[in-house]
Design an enzyme around this catalytic site. Structure first.
Site, PDB file in Angstrom:
ATOM      1  N   ARG A   1      -7.423  20.323  37.733  1.00 18.02           N
ATOM      2  CA  ARG A   1      -6.344  19.744  36.950  1.00 18.02           C
ATOM      3  C   ARG A   1      -6.749  18.342  36.469  1.00 18.02           C
ATOM      4  NH1 ARG A   1      -1.841  21.211  34.197  1.00 18.02           N
ATOM      5  NH2 ARG A   1       0.043  20.114  34.759  1.00 18.02           N
TER       6      ARG A   1
ATOM      7  N   THR B   1      -1.134  27.691  26.997  1.00 17.32           N
ATOM      8  CA  THR B   1      -2.116  27.636  28.066  1.00 17.32           C
ATOM      9  C   THR B   1      -2.875  28.937  27.906  1.00 17.32           C
ATOM     10  OG1 THR B   1      -0.733  26.230  29.449  1.00 17.32           O
ATOM     11  CG2 THR B   1      -2.181  27.701  30.636  1.00 17.32           C
TER      12      THR B   1
ATOM     13  N   LEU C   1      -4.827  23.011  27.742  1.00 14.82           N
ATOM     14  CA  LEU C   1      -4.828  21.681  27.117  1.00 14.82           C
ATOM     15  C   LEU C   1      -3.395  21.152  27.141  1.00 14.82           C
ATOM     16  CD1 LEU C   1      -7.040  22.500  23.990  1.00 14.82           C
ATOM     17  CD2 LEU C   1      -7.636  20.859  25.770  1.00 14.82           C
ATOM     18  N   ASN C   2      -2.488  21.880  27.739  1.00 16.89           N
ATOM     19  CA  ASN C   2      -1.039  21.688  27.768  1.00 16.89           C
ATOM     20  C   ASN C   2      -0.420  22.204  26.475  1.00 16.89           C
ATOM     21  OD1 ASN C   2       1.424  21.139  28.817  1.00 16.89           O
ATOM     22  ND2 ASN C   2       1.434  18.992  28.238  1.00 16.89           N
TER      23      ASN C   2
ATOM     24  N   ASP D   1       3.026  16.402  31.304  1.00 18.82           N
ATOM     25  CA  ASP D   1       3.532  17.206  32.430  1.00 18.82           C
ATOM     26  C   ASP D   1       4.030  16.326  33.583  1.00 18.82           C
ATOM     27  OD1 ASP D   1       3.541  19.762  31.499  1.00 18.82           O
ATOM     28  OD2 ASP D   1       1.680  20.391  32.445  1.00 18.82           O
TER      29      ASP D   1
ATOM     30  N   SER E   1       2.099  21.233  37.683  1.00 18.56           N
ATOM     31  CA  SER E   1       1.827  22.342  36.770  1.00 18.56           C
ATOM     32  C   SER E   1       2.666  23.564  37.167  1.00 18.56           C
ATOM     33  CB  SER E   1       0.341  22.703  36.863  1.00 18.56           C
ATOM     34  OG  SER E   1       0.083  23.916  36.208  1.00 18.56           O
TER      35      SER E   1
ATOM     36  N   GLY F   1       4.024  27.854  30.106  1.00 19.92           N
ATOM     37  CA  GLY F   1       4.762  26.720  30.675  1.00 19.92           C
ATOM     38  C   GLY F   1       5.576  27.163  31.865  1.00 19.92           C
TER      39      GLY F   1
END
Ligand code: GLY
Length: 563
Positions: A99, A372, A391-392, A414, A443, A465
Site C-alpha cells: 500500500r 482499482t 491508483l485509487n 483514502d 483500504s 471501492g
C-alpha cells in the site's frame, strides 16, 4: 384410474418441462494446469506464458502486475500500490501489503483551508494527492521470497509489450474520453492520453519501457533510490507535490498475517489492515452464517435482507475502528468474534429494516473510488494468489509523468481529510484513519482465497471501492450457497449496503420489480441510479476433477488465459 394417474402424469409433465427449461450452466474458461484472470487479455497472457515457462504463481504475479501497468493504465500501475494474499501448494498462507504511505511531511490538516474546510480536489487531483508508491517494492519482495524465475524473464515480455503497444478497446476509448478534461487540469504539459484514442488504435509506451529497462538493470532500488527516484521526486515537486527522494528511499512493503475465519465448511483467507477487506468480510460472513441462505434462494427477499443488515453493521464498525495497524490499535480479535457479531445482529428482524443511525457510532459516511483492479492466479504446482492493486481513482491523480511513462496514484484521498466531516466526494472516516507522516491509508481491497476440506477452492477479488468487500462476499456465496459455476457467480447481479448512506445500491434493471417493492415496503431505500455496475470480479474455482474454471467479469475487458 384416471384420477389415480393424474398426480403421476402431472409430476411427469413437470419433470419434462423442468428438464426442458433447465438452463445449461454458464462456464468460464476451463484449464487443467494453470490460469491467470485479469483486467486485460495482454496481461493475463503474459502471466500465463510465465507459468508455461516454468514460473510459479508468484513469478506470474510479478509479470501480471507489471503488464497491467502497460495494458491497463486506468488502474494497473507502478505508481500505486496493492495487497496480495497467497496460499502455497503445501497449505502455507501469507500476504503482502504494498500500500502507498503518506509522505514524511504530510500533516493531518494538509487538505484543509484556513477555516478548516476541505479544499476541493486537493486530495484527488494532481501532485498533492499522491501517496508514496509501493508497487515496485511489493513486486520485488514477492519475487525475492517466493519466485523461481530470474527477473529478466519476467520483465522482458512486459518491456516488449510496452514497445509493441496495446490495442484500445471500446471501453477504454470511452474511459479516456471521459477523463480527458481532468488530464488537462492535472498536467502542465500535454500527455499521451490527450489525443482522442479510438477503438482499434494501438498505444505504445516507449518511456515506460525505458523505466522498466532501468529497473531490470538496477533492480528494486532503481525506483526508490536510483535515477527513476530522482526524476520522480523532482517531477512531483515541480508539480506542487511534497514527495521527496527520502520518502521514496524509505518505502518498504510489509508481509502481514492474513485474516482467517471459517464459514460453514470453508476457510476464508483475506487481507488484514491497513485493508478493511478481510475484517469486514469476516464480520459479514459470521453474521450471516446462522441464516439459511441456500433455502431462501439467490437474491431472494430474505437473502438480501440478511446480507444487507450484516453489511450495515460491519461497515459501521469499519468506519470507527479501522486504520493502519502500525499507527492505531485495532480490536481485531473482538471484531470478528462470534459472540460479538451475534450481539450486533440481535436487533435484526425480517419484519422491518434497521435504521443505520440506530446502529452507528455517528454520522460517518464512506464512499470510495471504484477504480482499482484485481487478478487471480493459480499455477501448475498448486500455488494460488489473489492480488488487488490500485491508483485509487481512475488514472489515479491524473498526473502522468511523461518522462517515466506512468500515472501517479491519488491514494491520499483514502485517508479521512477531516475526521467526521464529509469532503466534497462524501468521503469520511474516523480518527483511526486520519493523516500522519508515513501512515498507510485505509483500504477496502479484499484479495481473498477460499479453502474447503483443507484444499484450495477459490481465489477471488475485485475493484469497486467500498463495494469490493460485498462483491467478493456475493461471489463466494454464489458458489457455496447457490451452486453456481465461477462464471455464473461473477455474472450474477450484485447489490451493496455500506451503512451510510442508508440505502441498498443495486445494479440497475437486473433485480425483479416485485422484490424491490417488497424491500421498499419493509423500509429499505433502493438506489439503482448511482452504480451502473457493482464490482468487476475476477476469480478462479478449483473443480472436482482438480481442473480450474476462470470467472472473468463481462463488466470489463477481463479475460482468463491458461493451459
Ligand atoms: N483505493 C481503493 C481502496 O484501497 O480500497
Amino acid at each position: 384410474m384416471i384420477k389415480h394417474c393424474l398426480p403421476i402424469v402431472l409430476a411427469l409433465c413437470l419433470f419434462i418441462s423442468c428438464k426442458k427449461t433447465k438452463k445449461e450452466p454458464v462456464k468460464g474458461l476451463i484449464t487443467k494446469n494453470a490460469m491467470v484472470v485479469s483486467a486485460r487479455a495482454e496481461a493475463s497472457q503474459i502471466g500465463s506464458d510465465i507459468l508455461e515457462k516454468g514460473g510459479n504463481a508468484f513469478d506470474a504475479m510479478c509479470a501480471t502486475q507489471l503488464a497491467l501497468a502497460v495494458a491497463y493504465p486506468f488502474a494497473g500501475n507502478i505508481g500505486g500500490g496493492g495487497f496480495m494474499v497467497y496460499r502455497k501448494a503445501n497449505g502455507e498462507i501469507g500476504s503482502i501489503d504494498f500500500r502507498e504511505k503518506a509522505p514524511m511531511t504530510a500533516t493531518k490538516d494538509m487538505y484543509l483551508d484556513e477555516n478548516g474546510e476541505v479544499i476541493p480536489e486537493k486530495s484527488t487531483l494532481g501532485a498533492m494527492a499522491v501517496g508514496v508508491p509501493g508497487t515496485i517494492a511489493g513486486v520485488f519482495d514477492v519475487h525475492k521470497k517466493l519466485g523461481v524465475l530470474p527477473m529478466e524473464d519476467i520483465l522482458k515480455p512486459v518491456i516488449a509489450l510496452a514497445h509493441k503497444g496495446v490495442v484500445v478497446t471500446k471501453k477504454q476509448e470511452k474511459k479516456i474520453k471521459k477523463y480527458q478534461p481532468l488530464f488537462f487540469k492535472a498536467n502542465k504539459d500535454s500527455i499521451l492520453f490527450d489525443k482522442t484514442w479510438k477503438e482499434g488504435e494501438v498505444i505504445k509506451y516507449p518511456k515506460l519501457a525505458n523505466t522498466f529497462e532501468r529497473i531490470l538493470k538496477h533492480g528494486r532500488d532503481e525506483f526508490y533510490k536510483g535515477e527513476t527516484a530522482k526524476r520522480l521526486a523532482k517531477f512531483i515537486q515541480d508539480n506542487g507535490g511534497i514527495i521527496t527522494e527520502e520518502d521514496l528511499a524509505s518505502y518498504e512493503a510489509k508481509w502481514r498475517e492474513p485474516v482467517t475465519f471459517t464459514y460453514d465448511d470453508l476457510k476464508i483467507i483475506s487481507m488484514a489492515p491497513p485493508s478493511s477487506g478481510g475484517v469486514c468480510l469476516a464480520q459479514i460472513m459470521k453474521m450471516i452464517e446462522p441464516f439459511h441462505l441456500d433455502e431462501y434462494g439467490h437474491n431472494s427477499l430474505k437473502t438480501i435482507q440478511a446480507i444487507t443488515e450484516a453489511e450495515r453493521r460491519a461497515y459501521a464498525d469499519r468506519s470507527f475502528y479501522l486504520g493502519d495497524p502500525d499507527f492505531v490499535k485495532i480490536p481485531l480479535e473482538t471484531l470478528i468474534k462470534e459472540d460479538y457479531l451475534s450481539g450486533r445482529m440481535s436487533n435484526f428482524s425480517f419484519d422491518k429494516a434497521t435504521i443505520s443511525s440506530d446502529v452507528s457510532h455517528g454520522n460517518i459516511q464512506i464512499i470510495e473510488s471504484n477504480e482499482t483492479t484485481h487478478y487471480s492466479i493459480v499455477d501448475q504446482f498448486g500455488n494460488a494468489i489473489a492480488c488487488t492493486t490500485t491508483l485509487n481513482g481512475a488514472y489515479g491523480s491524473k498526473l502522468y509523468c511523461s518522462e517515466l511513462g506512468f500515472f501517479l496514484n491519488n491514494e491520499m484521498d483514502d485517508f479521512s481529510s477531516k475526521p467526521g466531516v464529509p469532503n466534497m466526494f462524501g468521503l469520511i472516516g474516523a480518527e483511526a484513519n486520519s493523516i500522519l507522516p508515513e501512515k498507510r491509508m485505509l483500504s477496502s481491497m479484499t484479495p481473498t482465497i477460499v479453502e474447503k476440506d483443507g484444499k484450495l477452492l477459490m481465489t477471488v477479488g475485485t475493484p469497486g471501492g467500498s463495494t469490493i468487500i460485498t462483491s467478493v462476499l456475493q461471489t463466494i456465496l454464489n458458489v457455496h450457497e447457490f451452486d453456481m459455476t465461477m462464471q455464473e457467480a461473477v455474472n450474477a447481479p450484485r447489490f451493496h449496503h455500506q451503512w451510510l448512506p442508508d440505502e441498498v445500491r443495486m445494479e440497475p434493471n437486473l433485480f425483479d420489480r416485485n422484490l424491490i417493492k417488497q424491500l421498499e415496503n419493509l423500509g429499505y431505500s433502493i438506489n439503482e441510479k448511482d452504480s451502473p455496475v457493482i464490482g468487476k470480479v475476477d476469480g478462479i474455482l478449483v473443480l472436482e476433477d482438480n481442473s480450474y474454471e476462470g470467472g472473468a467479469d463481462y463488466r470489463g475487458d477481463d479475460t482468463a488465459v491458461g493451459f
